[in-house]
Design a protein around this motif. Structure first.
Motif, PDB file in Angstrom:
ATOM      1  N   THR A 103       0.828  -1.205   0.000  1.00  0.00           N
ATOM      2  CA  THR A 103       0.000   0.000   0.000  1.00  0.00           C
ATOM      3  C   THR A 103       0.860   1.252   0.000  1.00  0.00           C
ATOM      4  OG1 THR A 103      -1.738  -1.151   1.248  1.00  0.00           O
ATOM      5  CG2 THR A 103      -1.793   1.253   1.258  1.00  0.00           C
ATOM      6  N   LEU A 104       1.846   1.297   0.869  1.00  0.00           N
ATOM      7  CA  LEU A 104       2.689   2.495   0.981  1.00  0.00           C
ATOM      8  C   LEU A 104       3.530   2.715  -0.274  1.00  0.00           C
ATOM      9  CD1 LEU A 104       3.916   2.295   4.700  1.00  0.00           C
ATOM     10  CD2 LEU A 104       1.912   3.465   3.749  1.00  0.00           C
ATOM     11  N   CYS A 105       4.047   1.631  -0.845  1.00  0.00           N
ATOM     12  CA  CYS A 105       4.839   1.775  -2.071  1.00  0.00           C
ATOM     13  C   CYS A 105       3.975   2.262  -3.229  1.00  0.00           C
ATOM     14  CB  CYS A 105       5.508   0.449  -2.424  1.00  0.00           C
ATOM     15  SG  CYS A 105       6.843  -0.026  -1.307  1.00  0.00           S
ATOM     16  N   ALA A 106       2.761   1.722  -3.346  1.00  0.00           N
ATOM     17  CA  ALA A 106       1.856   2.162  -4.418  1.00  0.00           C
ATOM     18  C   ALA A 106       1.454   3.619  -4.221  1.00  0.00           C
ATOM     19  CB  ALA A 106       0.623   1.268  -4.459  1.00  0.00           C
ATOM     20  N   ALA A 107       1.205   4.013  -2.977  1.00  0.00           N
ATOM     21  CA  ALA A 107       0.844   5.406  -2.697  1.00  0.00           C
ATOM     22  C   ALA A 107       1.977   6.346  -3.086  1.00  0.00           C
ATOM     23  CB  ALA A 107       0.502   5.563  -1.220  1.00  0.00           C
ATOM     24  N   LEU A 108       3.189   5.974  -2.739  1.00  0.00           N
ATOM     25  CA  LEU A 108       4.348   6.817  -3.046  1.00  0.00           C
ATOM     26  C   LEU A 108       4.581   6.919  -4.549  1.00  0.00           C
ATOM     27  CD1 LEU A 108       6.811   8.341  -1.709  1.00  0.00           C
ATOM     28  CD2 LEU A 108       8.098   6.237  -2.137  1.00  0.00           C
ATOM     29  N   LEU A 109       4.396   5.826  -5.266  1.00  0.00           N
ATOM     30  CA  LEU A 109       4.786   5.757  -6.684  1.00  0.00           C
ATOM     31  C   LEU A 109       3.644   6.012  -7.658  1.00  0.00           C
ATOM     32  CD1 LEU A 109       7.053   2.567  -6.496  1.00  0.00           C
ATOM     33  CD2 LEU A 109       7.786   4.959  -6.474  1.00  0.00           C
ATOM     34  N   HIS A 110       2.454   6.328  -7.173  1.00  0.00           N
ATOM     35  CA  HIS A 110       1.280   6.364  -8.051  1.00  0.00           C
ATOM     36  C   HIS A 110       1.395   7.364  -9.192  1.00  0.00           C
ATOM     37  CE1 HIS A 110       0.291  10.002  -5.825  1.00  0.00           C
ATOM     38  NE2 HIS A 110      -0.662  10.240  -6.711  1.00  0.00           N
ATOM     39  N   ASP A 111       2.215   8.415  -9.038  1.00  0.00           N
ATOM     40  CA  ASP A 111       2.332   9.462 -10.064  1.00  0.00           C
ATOM     41  C   ASP A 111       3.687   9.472 -10.761  1.00  0.00           C
ATOM     42  OD1 ASP A 111      -0.158  10.590 -10.188  1.00  0.00           O
ATOM     43  OD2 ASP A 111       0.334  12.401  -9.065  1.00  0.00           O
ATOM     44  N   VAL A 112       4.502   8.443 -10.556  1.00  0.00           N
ATOM     45  CA  VAL A 112       5.873   8.498 -11.064  1.00  0.00           C
ATOM     46  C   VAL A 112       5.934   8.504 -12.591  1.00  0.00           C
ATOM     47  CG1 VAL A 112       6.348   6.001 -11.165  1.00  0.00           C
ATOM     48  CG2 VAL A 112       8.181   7.595 -10.528  1.00  0.00           C
ATOM     49  N   GLY A 113       4.841   8.131 -13.252  1.00  0.00           N
ATOM     50  CA  GLY A 113       4.817   8.112 -14.709  1.00  0.00           C
ATOM     51  C   GLY A 113       4.393   9.411 -15.361  1.00  0.00           C
ATOM     52  N   HIS A 114       4.120  10.443 -14.565  1.00  0.00           N
ATOM     53  CA  HIS A 114       3.721  11.729 -15.155  1.00  0.00           C
ATOM     54  C   HIS A 114       4.908  12.382 -15.868  1.00  0.00           C
ATOM     55  CE1 HIS A 114      -0.435  12.742 -14.254  1.00  0.00           C
ATOM     56  NE2 HIS A 114      -0.307  12.090 -13.109  1.00  0.00           N
ATOM     57  N   GLY A 115       4.601  13.042 -16.975  1.00  0.00           N
ATOM     58  CA  GLY A 115       5.615  13.773 -17.723  1.00  0.00           C
ATOM     59  C   GLY A 115       5.432  15.268 -17.569  1.00  0.00           C
ATOM     60  N   PRO A 116       6.242  16.067 -18.261  1.00  0.00           N
ATOM     61  CA  PRO A 116       6.117  17.522 -18.186  1.00  0.00           C
ATOM     62  C   PRO A 116       4.786  17.991 -18.777  1.00  0.00           C
ATOM     63  CG  PRO A 116       7.638  16.882 -19.929  1.00  0.00           C
ATOM     64  CD  PRO A 116       7.309  15.635 -19.168  1.00  0.00           C
ATOM     65  N   PHE A 117       4.140  18.930 -18.105  1.00  0.00           N
ATOM     66  CA  PHE A 117       2.845  19.441 -18.561  1.00  0.00           C
ATOM     67  C   PHE A 117       1.986  18.241 -18.993  1.00  0.00           C
ATOM     68  CE2 PHE A 117       6.027  22.736 -19.535  1.00  0.00           C
ATOM     69  CZ  PHE A 117       5.566  23.747 -18.695  1.00  0.00           C
ATOM     70  N   SER A 118       1.810  17.340 -18.078  1.00  0.00           N
ATOM     71  CA  SER A 118       1.418  15.956 -18.345  1.00  0.00           C
ATOM     72  C   SER A 118       0.262  15.795 -19.311  1.00  0.00           C
ATOM     73  CB  SER A 118       1.075  15.264 -17.021  1.00  0.00           C
ATOM     74  OG  SER A 118       0.730  13.921 -17.245  1.00  0.00           O
ATOM     75  N   HIS A 119      -0.880  16.411 -19.035  1.00  0.00           N
ATOM     76  CA  HIS A 119      -2.073  16.120 -19.825  1.00  0.00           C
ATOM     77  C   HIS A 119      -1.964  16.691 -21.237  1.00  0.00           C
ATOM     78  CE1 HIS A 119      -3.772  14.374 -16.282  1.00  0.00           C
ATOM     79  NE2 HIS A 119      -3.607  15.486 -15.602  1.00  0.00           N
ATOM     80  N   THR A 120      -1.340  17.864 -21.392  1.00  0.00           N
ATOM     81  CA  THR A 120      -1.129  18.431 -22.723  1.00  0.00           C
ATOM     82  C   THR A 120      -0.153  17.570 -23.511  1.00  0.00           C
ATOM     83  OG1 THR A 120      -1.500  20.646 -21.835  1.00  0.00           O
ATOM     84  CG2 THR A 120      -0.454  20.495 -23.996  1.00  0.00           C
ATOM     85  N   PHE A 121       0.912  17.126 -22.856  1.00  0.00           N
ATOM     86  CA  PHE A 121       1.905  16.260 -23.492  1.00  0.00           C
ATOM     87  C   PHE A 121       1.245  14.969 -23.977  1.00  0.00           C
ATOM     88  CE2 PHE A 121       5.412  13.303 -23.806  1.00  0.00           C
ATOM     89  CZ  PHE A 121       6.470  14.080 -24.277  1.00  0.00           C
ATOM     90  N   GLU A 122       0.358  14.418 -23.151  1.00  0.00           N
ATOM     91  CA  GLU A 122      -0.317  13.175 -23.527  1.00  0.00           C
ATOM     92  C   GLU A 122      -1.179  13.356 -24.774  1.00  0.00           C
ATOM     93  OE1 GLU A 122      -2.445  11.675 -20.166  1.00  0.00           O
ATOM     94  OE2 GLU A 122      -0.639  11.070 -19.100  1.00  0.00           O
ATOM     95  N   LYS A 123      -1.841  14.497 -24.883  1.00  0.00           N
ATOM     96  CA  LYS A 123      -2.694  14.751 -26.043  1.00  0.00           C
ATOM     97  C   LYS A 123      -1.879  14.802 -27.329  1.00  0.00           C
ATOM     98  CE  LYS A 123      -6.137  17.505 -23.502  1.00  0.00           C
ATOM     99  NZ  LYS A 123      -6.680  18.881 -23.313  1.00  0.00           N
ATOM    100  N   ILE A 124      -0.696  15.395 -27.266  1.00  0.00           N
ATOM    101  CA  ILE A 124       0.139  15.564 -28.460  1.00  0.00           C
ATOM    102  C   ILE A 124       0.819  14.257 -28.856  1.00  0.00           C
ATOM    103  CG2 ILE A 124       2.266  16.638 -29.321  1.00  0.00           C
ATOM    104  CD1 ILE A 124       0.018  18.530 -29.523  1.00  0.00           C
ATOM    105  N   PHE A 125       1.376  13.549 -27.877  1.00  0.00           N
ATOM    106  CA  PHE A 125       2.238  12.409 -28.188  1.00  0.00           C
ATOM    107  C   PHE A 125       1.623  11.046 -27.853  1.00  0.00           C
ATOM    108  CE2 PHE A 125       5.279  15.963 -27.470  1.00  0.00           C
ATOM    109  CZ  PHE A 125       5.757  16.033 -28.774  1.00  0.00           C
ATOM    110  N   GLY A 126       0.389  11.045 -27.359  1.00  0.00           N
ATOM    111  CA  GLY A 126      -0.291   9.779 -27.131  1.00  0.00           C
ATOM    112  C   GLY A 126       0.276   8.942 -26.006  1.00  0.00           C
TER     113      GLY A 126
END
Length: 455
Positions: A103-126
């Protein structure tokens, strides 16, 4: 090899000073080691709220301190559960503290995959930050994976399954991802604090007092209904007043078009970009790797934007300068069911003034469901919030709260047309006032920041 729950404890507790929670307490060696990995440290260089800092200037906090905050709330919940609801026998619906570490490891790492300006970046590069989080946790090429492997050969997969919501214990999954979880509770309090608003504040202490485990996951004592109700209302207000703020979205639209123009130039053999943006090239070509992704952060992109502001391509240069110097696109609300003809007319006027509509005109929508209850058979139904009444029976939140009932199942937000502010003053793409007549015609369709369809 030791069982997951028998992992090494620190000789002395480590604490991180935190403006929201006071202290973040670290007692397990694996948690401290995860914090010190290069993949987790990268989160220091990624803003939690992206373009919102252009509207709320204090909102400069990072995904690093949010992730620590989610870990801390999850740790407090685990402490509460083992103190008051320890499992006595298998399948009794109470808390088995052997679940604490995953539980603690998942809580700590839950956002480690976010990139710069995450949601805009995702829209452009999929890209998909959740899928990337799982990949970072399970890839043998990451420091995070190597740290988790020290606990057990299957431990990375166990942590990843919590993120993927496939972990067999619903208590663990719901603590990290549900309609009231450690993630949401931290980002509401933290974003409100750094934004300088009071909308997102709620009584976290009271919620942690009444939270409890049961066989199907997590529930709350009915005596805490008003604290949970306040949390739902606070979340609704934060979305309406902060996350969906029209100026922040105006900067996001500029950012989207800036990245789109850079990508279009790179892929067009007839055009040439002055600065090649080496770290972005794999994303332009759609052949990027996890290593490429982990090179990126807000600072890398902002450096490229600075280079592009002097580019020979006038659109790329202009959009980069607008983003760097906080020149958001202006916007007006519209109704897609009745205003699309007017939208097309306004976009044609924008083009007549010399602005390429592919980069200088955009519709943007932001909608959120403040709370949803479970409907049998619905695809993607959310885990509803339930309370234990004094007689032991369960009651769903919207049935107990008239306030939440009024928000349940109703999408909130708006849709807007974005365009350069200069358009309403008749300025051409070159900054010369040549189109007063077009500007007046443009403004004639707008009243009180809403598009009014001509009769």
């Amino acid at each position: 090899m030791k069982a997951f729950y028998e992992t090494e404890m620190l000789a002395k507790e480590k604490v991180f000073r935190d403006p929201v929670h006071g202290y973040v307490h670290v007692q397990h060696r694996v948690i401290l080691d995860l914090i010190n990995t290069k993949e987790f440290q990268r989160l220091r260089r990624i803003k939690q709220l992206g373009t919102s800092s252009f509207t709320f200037h204090g909102a400069e906090h990072s995904r690093f301190n949010h992730s620590l905050g989610v870990y801390e709330i999850a740790r407090r919940i685990c402490d509460k559960f083992i103190r008051n609801y320890p499992s006595v026998e298998p399948e009794d619906g109470l808390w088995n503290d052997r679940e604490r570490l995953v539980t603690l490891c998942a809580a700590l790492l839950h956002d480690v995959g976010h990139g710069p300006f995450s949601h805009t970046f995702e829209k452009i590069f999929g890209t998909d930050h959740e899928a990337l989080t799982i990949q970072i946790i399970t890839s043998p090429d990451t420091e995070i994976n190597q740290v988790l492997l020290e606990i057990g050969s299957d431990f990375p997969n166990q942590v990843a399954s919590v993120i993927a919501k496939t972990y067999p214990n619903p208590q663990v999954v719901q603590m990290i991802s549900s309609q009231i979880d450690a993630d949401r509770m931290d980002y509401l309090l933290r974003d409100a604090y750094y934004s300088g608003v009071t909308y997102g504040t709620f009584d976290l202490t009271r919620i942690l007092r009444v939270i409890r485990p049961y066989k199907k996951g997590i529930t709350f004592e009915i005596s805490g209904m008003h604290a949970v109700e306040d949390y739902i209302v606070s979340r609704y207000q934060m979305y309406m007043q902060v996350y969906f703020h029209s100026v922040s979205r105006g900067m996001e639209v500029v950012l989207y078009h800036l990245m789109k123009r850079a990508k279009d130039i790179y892929l067009d053999e007839q055009l040439e970009m002055h600065h090649k943006a080496t770290f972005l090239q794999p994303f332009f070509k759609k052949n990027w790797t996890l290593k490429d992704y982990l090179r990126l952060d807000d600072g890398v992109l902002m450096t490229y934007f600075n280079h592009w502001s002097d580019d020979s391509d006038p659109t790329l240069s202009d959009l980069a300068s607008r983003f760097l110097n906080r020149k958001p696109f202006k916007s007006v609300r519209f109704d897609r069911n009745k205003d699309m003809e007017t939208i097309q007319l306004l976009q044609s006027l924008i083009e007549e003034m010399g602005y390429n509509p592919d980069y200088y005109s955009s519709t943007n929508n932001s909608f959120d469901l403040p709370y949803d209850l479970y409907r049998s058979g619905d695809a993607g139904s959310k885990t509803q919030i339930e309370f234990v009444q004094k007689n032991g029976a369960m009651i769903e939140l919207s049935q107990a709260s008239a306030i939440v009932s009024s928000l349940t199942g109703k999408m909130r937000g708006d849709e807007r047309l974005y365009f350069p502010r200069e358009v309403t003053h008749g300025f051409s793409r070159e900054g010369v006032n040549l189109f007063d007549n077009l500007a007046e015609k443009f403004k004639s369709y707008i009243e009180n920041e809403e598009i009014i369809t001509p009769k």
